[in-house]
Design a protein around this motif. Structure first.
Motif, mmCIF file in Angstrom:
data_model
loop_
_atom_site.group_PDB
_atom_site.id
_atom_site.type_symbol
_atom_site.label_atom_id
_atom_site.label_comp_id
_atom_site.label_asym_id
_atom_site.label_seq_id
_atom_site.Cartn_x
_atom_site.Cartn_y
_atom_site.Cartn_z
ATOM 1 N N HIS A 60 0.842 -1.197 0.000
ATOM 2 C CA HIS A 60 0.000 0.000 0.000
ATOM 3 C C HIS A 60 0.878 1.248 0.000
ATOM 4 C CE1 HIS A 60 -3.696 2.156 0.263
ATOM 5 N NE2 HIS A 60 -3.291 2.828 1.336
ATOM 6 N N GLY A 61 0.360 2.322 -0.587
ATOM 7 C CA GLY A 61 1.145 3.522 -0.807
ATOM 8 C C GLY A 61 1.189 4.511 0.341
ATOM 9 N N ASP A 62 0.483 4.239 1.435
ATOM 10 C CA ASP A 62 0.502 5.160 2.583
ATOM 11 C C ASP A 62 0.170 4.373 3.838
ATOM 12 O OD1 ASP A 62 0.105 7.042 4.570
ATOM 13 O OD2 ASP A 62 -1.119 8.388 3.347
ATOM 14 N N VAL A 63 1.190 4.020 4.581
ATOM 15 C CA VAL A 63 1.016 3.339 5.871
ATOM 16 C C VAL A 63 1.738 4.203 6.907
ATOM 17 C CG1 VAL A 63 1.364 1.232 7.199
ATOM 18 C CG2 VAL A 63 0.978 1.094 4.727
ATOM 19 N N ASN A 64 0.967 4.892 7.715
ATOM 20 C CA ASN A 64 1.518 5.896 8.642
ATOM 21 C C ASN A 64 2.385 6.908 7.891
ATOM 22 O OD1 ASN A 64 0.182 4.583 10.676
ATOM 23 N ND2 ASN A 64 1.990 4.165 11.932
ATOM 24 N N GLY A 65 1.911 7.274 6.692
ATOM 25 C CA GLY A 65 2.605 8.280 5.894
ATOM 26 C C GLY A 65 3.776 7.759 5.083
ATOM 27 N N ILE A 66 4.042 6.465 5.157
ATOM 28 C CA ILE A 66 5.176 5.859 4.446
ATOM 29 C C ILE A 66 4.641 5.056 3.271
ATOM 30 C CG2 ILE A 66 7.074 4.196 4.635
ATOM 31 C CD1 ILE A 66 7.033 4.910 7.704
ATOM 32 N N THR A 140 -2.203 3.464 10.359
ATOM 33 C CA THR A 140 -3.226 4.017 9.478
ATOM 34 C C THR A 140 -2.883 3.726 8.026
ATOM 35 O OG1 THR A 140 -3.756 5.807 11.018
ATOM 36 C CG2 THR A 140 -4.408 6.115 8.715
ATOM 37 N N PHE A 141 -3.818 3.068 7.344
ATOM 38 C CA PHE A 141 -3.736 2.909 5.896
ATOM 39 C C PHE A 141 -4.352 4.172 5.302
ATOM 40 C CE2 PHE A 141 -3.683 -1.324 7.628
ATOM 41 C CZ PHE A 141 -2.733 -1.990 6.865
ATOM 42 N N GLY A 142 -3.511 4.995 4.674
ATOM 43 C CA GLY A 142 -3.965 6.281 4.192
ATOM 44 C C GLY A 142 -4.781 6.179 2.918
ATOM 45 N N GLU A 146 -2.729 4.487 -4.689
ATOM 46 C CA GLU A 146 -1.583 3.603 -4.890
ATOM 47 C C GLU A 146 -1.660 2.382 -3.979
ATOM 48 O OE1 GLU A 146 -0.229 4.289 -7.451
ATOM 49 O OE2 GLU A 146 -0.174 6.445 -7.715
ATOM 50 N N GLY A 147 -2.458 1.417 -4.375
ATOM 51 C CA GLY A 147 -2.613 0.173 -3.630
ATOM 52 C C GLY A 147 -3.579 -0.722 -4.374
ATOM 53 N N THR A 148 -3.771 -1.933 -3.950
ATOM 54 C CA THR A 148 -3.167 -2.585 -2.805
ATOM 55 C C THR A 148 -2.831 -4.026 -3.199
ATOM 56 O OG1 THR A 148 -4.450 -1.152 -1.313
ATOM 57 C CG2 THR A 148 -3.534 -3.154 -0.348
ATOM 58 N N VAL A 238 -14.215 13.207 1.433
ATOM 59 C CA VAL A 238 -14.350 11.813 1.864
ATOM 60 C C VAL A 238 -12.955 11.249 2.094
ATOM 61 C CG1 VAL A 238 -16.508 11.461 0.613
ATOM 62 C CG2 VAL A 238 -14.339 10.906 -0.496
ATOM 63 N N SER A 239 -12.865 10.223 2.926
ATOM 64 C CA SER A 239 -11.576 9.596 3.185
ATOM 65 C C SER A 239 -11.765 8.110 3.409
ATOM 66 C CB SER A 239 -10.895 10.213 4.411
ATOM 67 O OG SER A 239 -9.693 9.505 4.712
ATOM 68 N N GLY A 240 -10.925 7.330 2.729
ATOM 69 C CA GLY A 240 -10.921 5.888 2.920
ATOM 70 C C GLY A 240 -9.862 5.435 3.896
#
Length: 284
Positions: A60-66, A140-142, A146-148, A238-240
């Motif tokens: 995933h492309g955003d895990v705690n901002g990483i 957090t999965f942001g 870009e995922g998954t 909205v936010s997933g």
């Protein structure tokens, strides 16, 4: 680890990828590879773009901002820790444990993933299940496209190749109109060595946030992504994003069907109903 069927190579699970485990090659029922060769091999005649799109993978492309999606310095890595199960036979089973490691060495979460390889009629199938469990206090999965759970189809199959590539989903949306839509399944078909073949990905009803959104592109990326809401719906309100507390988990399940012919010929809607009626693939 090589996956064999009747003594022939069907696929290989690559545990020691520099940034993540992946499955390559993936050989379909015609005996030809159905996913892109590059960057694992020379990929003659293929587009050499998006080097992180390695055949079949999960990141995933955003895990705690990483970002764990791209492959570059400063990105996260999914590190193989152990094989839990390795079984051959009519159904080959691979179960692994993996750590999601930040650039500073911190383990944010771990996963246990299960892949089952087997024939279904003349089709070849990969069942995939994964449990993601937070190790850090909050993970957090942001919300990012870009995922998954991703594949990169053979270049000749792509819509952009203009050789007959086609994307169809369970809602009847096609090609670029299937991008960013929720669907129970998506089928990507087109020619490989002049034969029309396809890869269908089905989302099991037990999977987190079923039915998922799809990051499926006409250039060949084919990914299921339950987190990228604002990109997919085109709204900033909205936010997933989804947060797991320490020790909490989510599970996702998919079936990949490698088939001959187009969606209707392969009876993908019927195969989806059969899959949806099955109990969830169990994880240890």
């Amino acid at each position: 680890m090589e996956i064999l069927g009747n003594g022939e190579l069907w696929a290989a699970y690559v545990a020691d990828g520099e940034f993540k485990p992946y499955v390559w090659p993936i050989i379909g029922p015609t005996g030809k590879p159905f996913t892109r060769e590059w960057p694992m091999g020379p990929g003659e005649g293929e587009k050499h773009d998006h080097p992180h799109q390695r055949s079949l993978w999960f990141t995933h492309g955003d895990v705690n901002g990483i970002s764990f999606w791209e492959e570059a310095p400063g990105r996260g890595k999914t590190v193989h820790r152990e094989f839990v199960t390795l079984e051959g036979g009519a159904k080959a089973v691979v179960v692994t444990r993996n750590d999601w490691v930040a650039p500073d060495g911190t383990v944010l979460l771990n996963d246990v993933r299960k892949l089952v390889f087997y024939p279904l009629g003349e089709n070849r199938v990969i069942d995939f299940a994964i449990r993601l469990t937070a190790v850090a206090d909050n993970v957090t999965f942001g919300d990012t496209k870009e995922g998954t759970f991703g594949l990169r189809v053979a270049d000749s199959m792509t819509v952009d190749a203009k050789k007959g590539g086609k994307i169809v989903n369970s809602e009847g949306q096609e090609d670029k109109d299937a991008w960013g839509k929720k669907a129970k399944w998506v089928d990507y078909s087109g020619p490989v060595d002049s034969e029309i073949v396809g890869i269908a990905v089905l989302n099991h009803p037990s999977s987190f946030r079923f039915p998922t959104y799809w990051h499926v592109r006409t250039y060949g990326l084919f990914a299921a992504n339950p987190f990228g809401w604002h990109d997919f719906v085109g709204r900033s309100d909205v936010s997933g994003a989804y947060t797991l507390g320490k020790g909490q988990s989510i599970e996702l399940r998919y079936r990949v069907i490698l088939h001959k012919g187009r969606t209707a010929e392969a009876k993908i809607p019927q195969l989806y109903e059969e899959y949806a009626a099955e109990p969830p693939l169990p994880l240890p």
